[in-house]
Design a protein around this motif. Structure first.
Motif, mmCIF file in Angstrom:
data_model
loop_
_atom_site.group_PDB
_atom_site.id
_atom_site.type_symbol
_atom_site.label_atom_id
_atom_site.label_comp_id
_atom_site.label_asym_id
_atom_site.label_seq_id
_atom_site.Cartn_x
_atom_site.Cartn_y
_atom_site.Cartn_z
ATOM 1 N N PRO A 71 0.823 -1.218 0.000
ATOM 2 C CA PRO A 71 0.000 0.000 0.000
ATOM 3 C C PRO A 71 0.851 1.260 0.000
ATOM 4 O O PRO A 71 1.856 1.357 0.695
ATOM 5 C CB PRO A 71 -0.802 -0.121 1.310
ATOM 6 N N ARG A 72 0.445 2.214 -0.837
ATOM 7 C CA ARG A 72 1.118 3.501 -0.908
ATOM 8 C C ARG A 72 0.316 4.536 -0.120
ATOM 9 O O ARG A 72 -0.861 4.344 0.158
ATOM 10 C CB ARG A 72 1.264 3.926 -2.373
ATOM 11 N N ARG A 73 0.968 5.619 0.206
ATOM 12 C CA ARG A 73 0.393 6.613 1.115
ATOM 13 C C ARG A 73 -0.163 7.801 0.335
ATOM 14 O O ARG A 73 0.492 8.336 -0.540
ATOM 15 C CB ARG A 73 1.489 7.074 2.089
ATOM 16 N N ILE A 74 -1.371 8.188 0.681
ATOM 17 C CA ILE A 74 -1.964 9.415 0.150
ATOM 18 C C ILE A 74 -2.172 10.352 1.328
ATOM 19 O O ILE A 74 -2.950 10.065 2.239
ATOM 20 C CB ILE A 74 -3.298 9.144 -0.562
ATOM 21 N N ALA A 75 -1.451 11.462 1.332
ATOM 22 C CA ALA A 75 -1.551 12.430 2.425
ATOM 23 C C ALA A 75 -2.707 13.377 2.155
ATOM 24 O O ALA A 75 -2.804 13.970 1.082
ATOM 25 C CB ALA A 75 -0.245 13.208 2.552
ATOM 26 N N ARG A 76 -3.582 13.525 3.143
ATOM 27 C CA ARG A 76 -4.784 14.337 2.963
ATOM 28 C C ARG A 76 -4.713 15.634 3.758
ATOM 29 O O ARG A 76 -5.729 16.168 4.180
ATOM 30 C CB ARG A 76 -6.017 13.548 3.413
ATOM 31 N N PRO B 118 -2.744 4.625 -12.505
ATOM 32 C CA PRO B 118 -4.013 5.161 -11.981
ATOM 33 C C PRO B 118 -4.080 5.011 -10.473
ATOM 34 O O PRO B 118 -3.769 3.949 -9.939
ATOM 35 C CB PRO B 118 -5.081 4.299 -12.671
ATOM 36 N N ALA B 119 -4.460 6.086 -9.786
ATOM 37 C CA ALA B 119 -4.455 6.054 -8.324
ATOM 38 C C ALA B 119 -5.781 6.477 -7.713
ATOM 39 O O ALA B 119 -6.215 5.906 -6.713
ATOM 40 C CB ALA B 119 -3.340 6.950 -7.782
ATOM 41 N N MET B 120 -6.418 7.509 -8.271
ATOM 42 C CA MET B 120 -7.626 8.064 -7.668
ATOM 43 C C MET B 120 -8.579 8.513 -8.762
ATOM 44 O O MET B 120 -8.168 8.968 -9.824
ATOM 45 C CB MET B 120 -7.299 9.287 -6.801
ATOM 46 N N LEU B 121 -9.864 8.408 -8.451
ATOM 47 C CA LEU B 121 -10.915 9.042 -9.249
ATOM 48 C C LEU B 121 -11.567 10.105 -8.381
ATOM 49 O O LEU B 121 -11.681 9.944 -7.166
ATOM 50 C CB LEU B 121 -11.983 8.027 -9.679
ATOM 51 N N SER B 122 -11.978 11.190 -8.994
ATOM 52 C CA SER B 122 -12.688 12.224 -8.249
ATOM 53 C C SER B 122 -13.793 12.787 -9.124
ATOM 54 O O SER B 122 -13.589 13.028 -10.316
ATOM 55 C CB SER B 122 -11.731 13.349 -7.839
ATOM 56 N N THR B 123 -14.959 12.978 -8.525
ATOM 57 C CA THR B 123 -16.053 13.675 -9.185
ATOM 58 C C THR B 123 -16.437 14.854 -8.313
ATOM 59 O O THR B 123 -16.764 14.681 -7.138
ATOM 60 C CB THR B 123 -17.282 12.764 -9.386
ATOM 61 N N SER B 124 -16.335 16.059 -8.877
ATOM 62 C CA SER B 124 -16.636 17.264 -8.106
ATOM 63 C C SER B 124 -17.823 17.989 -8.714
ATOM 64 O O SER B 124 -18.113 17.862 -9.907
ATOM 65 C CB SER B 124 -15.424 18.200 -8.074
ATOM 66 N N TRP B 125 -18.507 18.761 -7.865
ATOM 67 C CA TRP B 125 -19.647 19.561 -8.299
ATOM 68 C C TRP B 125 -19.509 20.974 -7.733
ATOM 69 O O TRP B 125 -19.198 21.141 -6.548
ATOM 70 C CB TRP B 125 -20.971 18.958 -7.801
ATOM 71 N N GLU B 126 -19.723 21.965 -8.579
ATOM 72 C CA GLU B 126 -19.707 23.362 -8.153
ATOM 73 C C GLU B 126 -20.994 24.030 -8.611
ATOM 74 O O GLU B 126 -21.437 23.815 -9.761
ATOM 75 C CB GLU B 126 -18.507 24.105 -8.746
ATOM 76 N N ASP C 48 -6.997 -1.628 -1.457
ATOM 77 C CA ASP C 48 -5.925 -2.619 -1.336
ATOM 78 C C ASP C 48 -4.577 -2.063 -1.779
ATOM 79 O O ASP C 48 -3.548 -2.698 -1.566
ATOM 80 C CB ASP C 48 -6.257 -3.880 -2.141
ATOM 81 N N ARG C 49 -4.583 -0.856 -2.375
ATOM 82 C CA ARG C 49 -3.320 -0.307 -2.891
ATOM 83 C C ARG C 49 -2.897 0.989 -2.216
ATOM 84 O O ARG C 49 -1.768 1.432 -2.383
ATOM 85 C CB ARG C 49 -3.456 -0.065 -4.401
ATOM 86 N N PHE C 50 -3.801 1.603 -1.449
ATOM 87 C CA PHE C 50 -3.485 2.901 -0.866
ATOM 88 C C PHE C 50 -3.999 3.009 0.564
ATOM 89 O O PHE C 50 -4.976 2.353 0.946
ATOM 90 C CB PHE C 50 -4.083 4.034 -1.710
ATOM 91 N N ARG C 51 -3.347 3.878 1.330
ATOM 92 C CA ARG C 51 -3.774 4.239 2.671
ATOM 93 C C ARG C 51 -3.886 5.763 2.733
ATOM 94 O O ARG C 51 -3.051 6.470 2.171
ATOM 95 C CB ARG C 51 -2.758 3.765 3.726
ATOM 96 N N LEU C 52 -4.910 6.243 3.390
ATOM 97 C CA LEU C 52 -5.079 7.683 3.567
ATOM 98 C C LEU C 52 -4.402 8.100 4.868
ATOM 99 O O LEU C 52 -4.629 7.496 5.911
ATOM 100 C CB LEU C 52 -6.557 8.054 3.605
ATOM 101 N N ALA C 53 -3.572 9.132 4.791
ATOM 102 C CA ALA C 53 -2.824 9.595 5.963
ATOM 103 C C ALA C 53 -3.214 11.025 6.286
ATOM 104 O O ALA C 53 -3.190 11.891 5.414
ATOM 105 C CB ALA C 53 -1.326 9.504 5.695
ATOM 106 N N TYR C 54 -3.578 11.273 7.542
ATOM 107 C CA TYR C 54 -3.991 12.606 7.995
ATOM 108 C C TYR C 54 -3.055 13.085 9.087
ATOM 109 O O TYR C 54 -2.680 12.320 9.970
ATOM 110 C CB TYR C 54 -5.418 12.576 8.548
ATOM 111 N N ARG C 55 -2.699 14.357 9.030
ATOM 112 C CA ARG C 55 -1.990 15.007 10.122
ATOM 113 C C ARG C 55 -2.805 16.225 10.527
ATOM 114 O O ARG C 55 -3.031 17.136 9.711
ATOM 115 C CB ARG C 55 -0.579 15.428 9.698
ATOM 116 N N LEU C 56 -3.273 16.230 11.770
ATOM 117 C CA LEU C 56 -4.201 17.255 12.229
ATOM 118 C C LEU C 56 -3.553 18.104 13.318
ATOM 119 O O LEU C 56 -2.888 17.582 14.215
ATOM 120 C CB LEU C 56 -5.481 16.610 12.773
ATOM 121 N N PRO C 57 -3.749 19.421 13.275
ATOM 122 C CA PRO C 57 -3.166 20.289 14.313
ATOM 123 C C PRO C 57 -3.880 20.114 15.643
ATOM 124 O O PRO C 57 -5.083 19.832 15.696
ATOM 125 C CB PRO C 57 -3.376 21.698 13.746
#
Length: 250
Positions: free
Chosen positions: A77-82, A145-153, A239-248
């Protein structure tokens, strides 16, 4: 069944799972046949079949037509920093989703107008049926390919402005914060919720995964003074990525 006691098929699946984890059954090795499982564990055909089904559902093994069932080579698993949302500067859509500066990536996108569904309207604080700009992204890390995103404005906010199309115009590809600042909308808050579900066939096709395997879904909304200005769903193969958060800590 007494508490803590497992059905026979789970005991068999557990032992096979341990052999896979310990390397006794290495990646690409053929899983013991149903007949061999039945003989080795002293179980019925039904139990042997159900044990194999468990391992397949968990993504540990895969069937190959006309050949048998084999142990899958699981990616590390690879890291995705959020964290690290930027106010102005290198706030590209890729950096919006992956704030680790050491990770390089690209994206493809497509925008089109549509009527807001009830769910989208609720997230944006608008009336269902109001026009929104929907943009779909495919993000790649080092070409994969790593992420899909659908955004709405809401077009009630961005319509007829230079930032109506997220990936076109003078600020195309600059990310939500910088684009909104260009029309005097100051983004001051972002909220995220993380959940999981089985991956849909069209998603896993684009991400190079297996339909039905779990994906992580980040539902994110940007706010300006309490007003939602963009909302998005980010889909990541679990199965391929982990979400990583650092919060103040305040």
């Amino acid at each position: 069944m007494p508490f803590g006691e497992q059905p026979a098929y789970l005991r068999v699946a557990g032992d096979l799972r341990k052999k896979i984890a310990d390397g006794v059954l290495a990646p690409h090795a053929r899983l013991p046949s149903q007949a061999r499982i039945r003989a080795e564990y002293g179980v019925s055909d039904t139990v042997a079949l159900e044990a194999r089904k468990v391992l397949m559902a968990e993504g540990l093994v895969e069937g190959r037509s006309g050949s048998g069932t084999y142990v899958r080579e699981l990616p590390l698993p690879r890291r995705i920093a959020r964290t690290g949302y930027r106010a102005i500067g290198e706030s590209t859509p890729f950096r919006q989703e992956q704030s680790d500066e050491s990770v390089k990536g690209t994206w493809e996108s497509r925008s089109e107008q549509e009527d807001a569904s009830p769910g989208t309207a609720e997230r944006l604080g608008i009336v269902p049926g109001e026009r929104v700009m929907r943009t779909r992204y495919l993000f790649r890390m080092e070409g994969d390919p790593a992420m899909l995103s659908t955004s709405w404005e809401p077009l009630g906010l961005t319509g007829r402005t230079p930032v109506m199309l997220p990936e076109e115009g003078p600020l195309g590809g600059r990310g939500v914060v910088e684009r909104m600042a260009a029309i005097d909308v100051v983004v001051d808050n972002v909220a995220e919720e993380v959940g999981s579900r089985p991956g849909r066939a069209e998603e896993t096709l684009e991400l190079g995964g297996v339909p039905g395997h779990a994906v992580l879904v980040v539902s994110r909304t940007y706010y300006a003074g309490g007003r939602p200005v963009e909302t998005a769903d980010v889909v990541v193969p679990a199965d391929r990525f982990r979400l990583a958060y650092r919060l103040p800590v305040k």
